[in-house]
Design a protein around this motif. Structure first.
Motif, PDB file in Angstrom:
ATOM      1  N   THR A 131       0.850  -1.187   0.000  1.00 46.77           N
ATOM      2  CA  THR A 131       0.000   0.000   0.000  1.00 46.77           C
ATOM      3  C   THR A 131       0.887   1.240   0.000  1.00 46.77           C
ATOM      4  OG1 THR A 131      -0.139  -0.035   2.421  1.00 46.77           O
ATOM      5  CG2 THR A 131      -1.883  -1.161   1.186  1.00 46.77           C
ATOM      6  N   HIS A 132       0.437   2.275  -0.702  1.00 44.99           N
ATOM      7  CA  HIS A 132       1.215   3.499  -0.846  1.00 44.99           C
ATOM      8  C   HIS A 132       0.424   4.683  -0.303  1.00 44.99           C
ATOM      9  CE1 HIS A 132       4.572   2.443  -3.900  1.00 44.99           C
ATOM     10  NE2 HIS A 132       4.135   1.323  -3.345  1.00 44.99           N
ATOM     11  N   ALA A 133       1.157   5.690   0.155  1.00 52.24           N
ATOM     12  CA  ALA A 133       0.517   6.943   0.530  1.00 52.24           C
ATOM     13  C   ALA A 133      -0.061   7.583  -0.725  1.00 52.24           C
ATOM     14  CB  ALA A 133       1.521   7.874   1.200  1.00 52.24           C
ATOM     15  N   ALA A 134      -1.299   8.048  -0.628  1.00 57.26           N
ATOM     16  CA  ALA A 134      -1.977   8.568  -1.816  1.00 57.26           C
ATOM     17  C   ALA A 134      -3.019   9.594  -1.408  1.00 57.26           C
ATOM     18  CB  ALA A 134      -2.628   7.419  -2.584  1.00 57.26           C
ATOM     19  N   TYR A 135      -3.514  10.308  -2.390  1.00 57.73           N
ATOM     20  CA  TYR A 135      -4.674  11.183  -2.208  1.00 57.73           C
ATOM     21  C   TYR A 135      -5.928  10.369  -2.519  1.00 57.73           C
ATOM     22  CZ  TYR A 135      -1.127  14.861  -2.643  1.00 57.73           C
ATOM     23  OH  TYR A 135      -0.020  15.645  -2.479  1.00 57.73           O
ATOM     24  N   PHE A 136      -6.957  10.571  -1.724  1.00 58.82           N
ATOM     25  CA  PHE A 136      -8.217   9.855  -1.929  1.00 58.82           C
ATOM     26  C   PHE A 136      -9.294  10.862  -2.336  1.00 58.82           C
ATOM     27  CE2 PHE A 136      -5.676   7.187   0.766  1.00 58.82           C
ATOM     28  CZ  PHE A 136      -5.943   5.891   0.333  1.00 58.82           C
ATOM     29  N   TYR A 137     -10.071  10.492  -3.332  1.00 57.64           N
ATOM     30  CA  TYR A 137     -11.067  11.398  -3.896  1.00 57.64           C
ATOM     31  C   TYR A 137     -12.468  10.785  -3.816  1.00 57.64           C
ATOM     32  CZ  TYR A 137      -7.142  13.907  -6.072  1.00 57.64           C
ATOM     33  OH  TYR A 137      -5.984  14.615  -6.295  1.00 57.64           O
ATOM     34  N   SER A 142     -18.567   8.274  -6.091  1.00 57.50           N
ATOM     35  CA  SER A 142     -17.503   7.650  -6.869  1.00 57.50           C
ATOM     36  C   SER A 142     -16.146   7.968  -6.237  1.00 57.50           C
ATOM     37  CB  SER A 142     -17.553   8.168  -8.312  1.00 57.50           C
ATOM     38  OG  SER A 142     -16.582   7.557  -9.105  1.00 57.50           O
ATOM     39  N   TYR A 143     -15.351   6.926  -5.954  1.00 53.46           N
ATOM     40  CA  TYR A 143     -14.069   7.060  -5.254  1.00 53.46           C
ATOM     41  C   TYR A 143     -12.925   6.580  -6.129  1.00 53.46           C
ATOM     42  CZ  TYR A 143     -16.494   7.806  -0.766  1.00 53.46           C
ATOM     43  OH  TYR A 143     -17.274   8.311   0.263  1.00 53.46           O
ATOM     44  N   TRP A 144     -11.757   7.180  -5.920  1.00 54.65           N
ATOM     45  CA  TRP A 144     -10.508   6.672  -6.493  1.00 54.65           C
ATOM     46  C   TRP A 144      -9.340   7.255  -5.713  1.00 54.65           C
ATOM     47  CZ3 TRP A 144     -13.117  10.712  -8.618  1.00 54.65           C
ATOM     48  CH2 TRP A 144     -12.396  11.866  -8.953  1.00 54.65           C
ATOM     49  N   CYS A 145      -8.151   6.698  -5.956  1.00 49.97           N
ATOM     50  CA  CYS A 145      -6.949   7.200  -5.299  1.00 49.97           C
ATOM     51  C   CYS A 145      -5.913   7.572  -6.357  1.00 49.97           C
ATOM     52  CB  CYS A 145      -6.379   6.163  -4.325  1.00 49.97           C
ATOM     53  SG  CYS A 145      -5.826   4.618  -5.085  1.00 49.97           S
ATOM     54  N   SER A 146      -4.983   8.441  -5.957  1.00 51.49           N
ATOM     55  CA  SER A 146      -3.980   8.929  -6.903  1.00 51.49           C
ATOM     56  C   SER A 146      -2.677   9.196  -6.162  1.00 51.49           C
ATOM     57  CB  SER A 146      -4.480  10.205  -7.576  1.00 51.49           C
ATOM     58  OG  SER A 146      -3.489  10.734  -8.438  1.00 51.49           O
ATOM     59  N   THR A 147      -1.550   8.910  -6.838  1.00 51.24           N
ATOM     60  CA  THR A 147      -0.225   9.192  -6.285  1.00 51.24           C
ATOM     61  C   THR A 147       0.493  10.191  -7.179  1.00 51.24           C
ATOM     62  OG1 THR A 147       0.877   7.419  -7.489  1.00 51.24           O
ATOM     63  CG2 THR A 147      -0.125   6.843  -5.373  1.00 51.24           C
ATOM     64  N   ASP A 148       1.645  10.617  -6.727  1.00 52.99           N
ATOM     65  CA  ASP A 148       2.415  11.594  -7.508  1.00 52.99           C
ATOM     66  C   ASP A 148       3.249  10.940  -8.602  1.00 52.99           C
ATOM     67  OD1 ASP A 148       1.496  13.725  -6.003  1.00 52.99           O
ATOM     68  OD2 ASP A 148       3.091  13.533  -4.524  1.00 52.99           O
ATOM     69  N   ILE A 149       3.390   9.597  -8.522  1.00 51.70           N
ATOM     70  CA  ILE A 149       4.364   8.964  -9.408  1.00 51.70           C
ATOM     71  C   ILE A 149       3.756   8.025 -10.443  1.00 51.70           C
ATOM     72  CG2 ILE A 149       6.283   9.166  -7.795  1.00 51.70           C
ATOM     73  CD1 ILE A 149       5.732   6.316  -6.892  1.00 51.70           C
ATOM     74  N   SER A 150       2.684   7.348 -10.104  1.00 50.17           N
ATOM     75  CA  SER A 150       2.208   6.281 -10.993  1.00 50.17           C
ATOM     76  C   SER A 150       0.744   6.416 -11.379  1.00 50.17           C
ATOM     77  CB  SER A 150       2.434   4.916 -10.335  1.00 50.17           C
ATOM     78  OG  SER A 150       3.812   4.719 -10.072  1.00 50.17           O
ATOM     79  N   GLY A 151       0.218   7.616 -11.348  1.00 47.99           N
ATOM     80  CA  GLY A 151      -1.140   7.804 -11.820  1.00 47.99           C
ATOM     81  C   GLY A 151      -2.198   7.414 -10.807  1.00 47.99           C
ATOM     82  N   ALA A 152      -3.430   7.269 -11.300  1.00 51.74           N
ATOM     83  CA  ALA A 152      -4.597   7.045 -10.442  1.00 51.74           C
ATOM     84  C   ALA A 152      -5.158   5.645 -10.652  1.00 51.74           C
ATOM     85  CB  ALA A 152      -5.667   8.088 -10.730  1.00 51.74           C
ATOM     86  N   SER A 153      -5.969   5.237  -9.695  1.00 48.13           N
ATOM     87  CA  SER A 153      -6.689   3.961  -9.796  1.00 48.13           C
ATOM     88  C   SER A 153      -7.961   4.164 -10.608  1.00 48.13           C
ATOM     89  CB  SER A 153      -7.056   3.474  -8.396  1.00 48.13           C
ATOM     90  OG  SER A 153      -8.104   4.290  -7.854  1.00 48.13           O
ATOM     91  N   PRO A 154      -8.619   3.070 -11.009  1.00 48.89           N
ATOM     92  CA  PRO A 154      -9.963   3.221 -11.600  1.00 48.89           C
ATOM     93  C   PRO A 154     -10.938   3.775 -10.551  1.00 48.89           C
ATOM     94  CG  PRO A 154      -9.037   1.046 -12.065  1.00 48.89           C
ATOM     95  CD  PRO A 154      -8.155   1.675 -11.032  1.00 48.89           C
ATOM     96  N   GLN A 155     -12.074   4.251 -11.006  1.00 48.91           N
ATOM     97  CA  GLN A 155     -13.111   4.757 -10.111  1.00 48.91           C
ATOM     98  C   GLN A 155     -14.105   3.650  -9.795  1.00 48.91           C
ATOM     99  OE1 GLN A 155     -14.952   8.461 -11.255  1.00 48.91           O
ATOM    100  NE2 GLN A 155     -13.096   9.226 -12.247  1.00 48.91           N
ATOM    101  N   SER A 156     -14.578   3.635  -8.554  1.00 45.02           N
ATOM    102  CA  SER A 156     -15.612   2.691  -8.129  1.00 45.02           C
ATOM    103  C   SER A 156     -16.625   3.428  -7.276  1.00 45.02           C
ATOM    104  CB  SER A 156     -15.012   1.521  -7.348  1.00 45.02           C
ATOM    105  OG  SER A 156     -14.306   0.651  -8.207  1.00 45.02           O
ATOM    106  N   TYR A 157     -17.856   2.953  -7.318  1.00 49.00           N
ATOM    107  CA  TYR A 157     -18.959   3.634  -6.632  1.00 49.00           C
ATOM    108  C   TYR A 157     -19.257   2.946  -5.306  1.00 49.00           C
ATOM    109  CZ  TYR A 157     -23.153   6.527  -6.309  1.00 49.00           C
ATOM    110  OH  TYR A 157     -24.086   7.451  -5.923  1.00 49.00           O
ATOM    111  N   LEU A 158     -19.273   3.747  -4.229  1.00 50.27           N
ATOM    112  CA  LEU A 158     -19.619   3.249  -2.898  1.00 50.27           C
ATOM    113  C   LEU A 158     -21.104   3.448  -2.664  1.00 50.27           C
ATOM    114  CD1 LEU A 158     -18.635   2.162  -0.100  1.00 50.27           C
ATOM    115  CD2 LEU A 158     -18.517   4.572   0.609  1.00 50.27           C
ATOM    116  N   ARG A 159     -21.799   2.362  -2.320  1.00 49.00           N
ATOM    117  CA  ARG A 159     -23.239   2.432  -2.047  1.00 49.00           C
ATOM    118  C   ARG A 159     -23.485   2.352  -0.541  1.00 49.00           C
ATOM    119  NH1 ARG A 159     -25.267  -2.529  -5.376  1.00 49.00           N
ATOM    120  NH2 ARG A 159     -23.244  -3.292  -4.694  1.00 49.00           N
TER     121      ARG A 159
END
Length: 297
Positions: free
Chosen positions: A147-153, A180-197
């Motif tokens: 797991t990496h430190a990331a920004y969560f959206y 809709s949630y996803w995470c992003s880092t400074d080095i390797s881009g973002a994850s796909p988006q997924s919807y939390l119900r």
């Protein structure tokens, strides 16, 4: 033939009766996640009232077609006992659910499978609906398993303290946390988006009162010695009762209106018959009067 108003009432009654039905079949996926890297494994099982559901099939919708797990003509999963096991490939991205032989369906879940060559991170987020009031933890996982430190959206807005973190904990989940949630880092881009119900927790069954009958002894013990007085009804039980009344009351009103309409139609038919039967009687009176006048002349 039924009048339009009668048919409308019958239709409304049917909707009201079926509207309160709640699906008891659930799809359980292990682990409870939406995003996976190819090569991982996930297990899907159908549960009804807390037990393995007999006669249920795990289904998948993909590209406009529906497939059954373990079907001979499909490469979709393998059944091991009552569990559908998926060794995930990118082609396994799709919508999954359980379905009984009677056509009853569980909630749908989305599974997204990512090639490690395409993305470096996935977001670990629950696939099943989350109950209000619960706590959930989101992780941004690298393709090497760490797991990496990331920004969560959520819905294009950073959540948390607006700085990178190893995970984000959402306490006391509410409807406003749905999105809709996803995470992003400074080095390797973002994850796909997924919807939390988010869902309301199920109402508990109406509490029952326990009354223990005492056993009589040879010395003539008091029969009420083992009696436990009933506890007052809890607010949740009252709320449960009110919910049932709200569902049943409109049906009762519609049924009463239906009876009134039928009675009014019957009364209308009786009036027409009464007028028809009185007309010959008037003609008879005229005939009698005519005969009397002829004899007088």
């Amino acid at each position: 033939m039924k009048s339009p108003s009668v048919c409308l009432l019958l239709g409304v009654s049917a909707v009201l009766l079926t509207g309160g039905t709640v699906s008891k079949v659930s799809l359980i996926n292990t682990p409870d996640l939406q995003q996976f890297f190819s090569g991982q494994s996930v297990s899907l099982s159908c549960v009804e009232d807390g037990q393995t559901a007999d006669g249920c099939t795990v289904k998948r919708a993909k590209g406009g077609t529906t497939e059954d797990c373990g079907a001979s003509e499909s490469d979709f999963g393998v059944f091991k006992g009552s569990v559908c096991v998926l060794d995930l490939l990118s082609s396994y991205t799709g919508v999954y659910w359980c379905e009984t032989s009677a056509g009853q369906r569980s909630d749908l879940i989305n599974i997204t499978v990512i090639h490690k060559e395409d993305r470096a991170f996935i977001l670990e987020i629950p696939a099943l609906p989350v109950m209000k009031g619960s706590d959930i933890t989101l992780h941004c996982r690298h393709k090497d398993g760490s797991t990496h430190a990331a920004y969560f959206y959520r819905n294009n807005h950073i959540i948390g303290d607006k700085s990178k973190s190893q995970n984000i904990v959402i306490h006391n989940v509410q409807q406003s946390d749905e999105g809709s949630y996803w995470c992003s880092t400074d080095i390797s881009g973002a994850s796909p988006q997924s919807y939390l119900r988010v869902r309301d927790p199920p109402l508990p069954p109406t509490s029952s009162y326990l009354i223990t009958a005492s056993t009589s002894s040879g010395s003539g013990a008091n029969d009420t010695a083992g009696y436990r007085p009933p506890t007052p009804s809890s607010p949740v039980s009252v709320l449960h009762l009110l919910c049932h009344l709200l569902v049943i009351s409109p049906y009762c009103v519609c049924s009463i209106l239906l009876v009134l309409i039928c009675c009014s139609r019957n009364l209308g038919n009786q009036r027409v018959v009464f007028m028809d039967t009185t007309q010959p009687a008037e003609l008879s009176d005229v005939a009698v009067d005519f005969t009397t006048e002829h004899d007088f002349c």
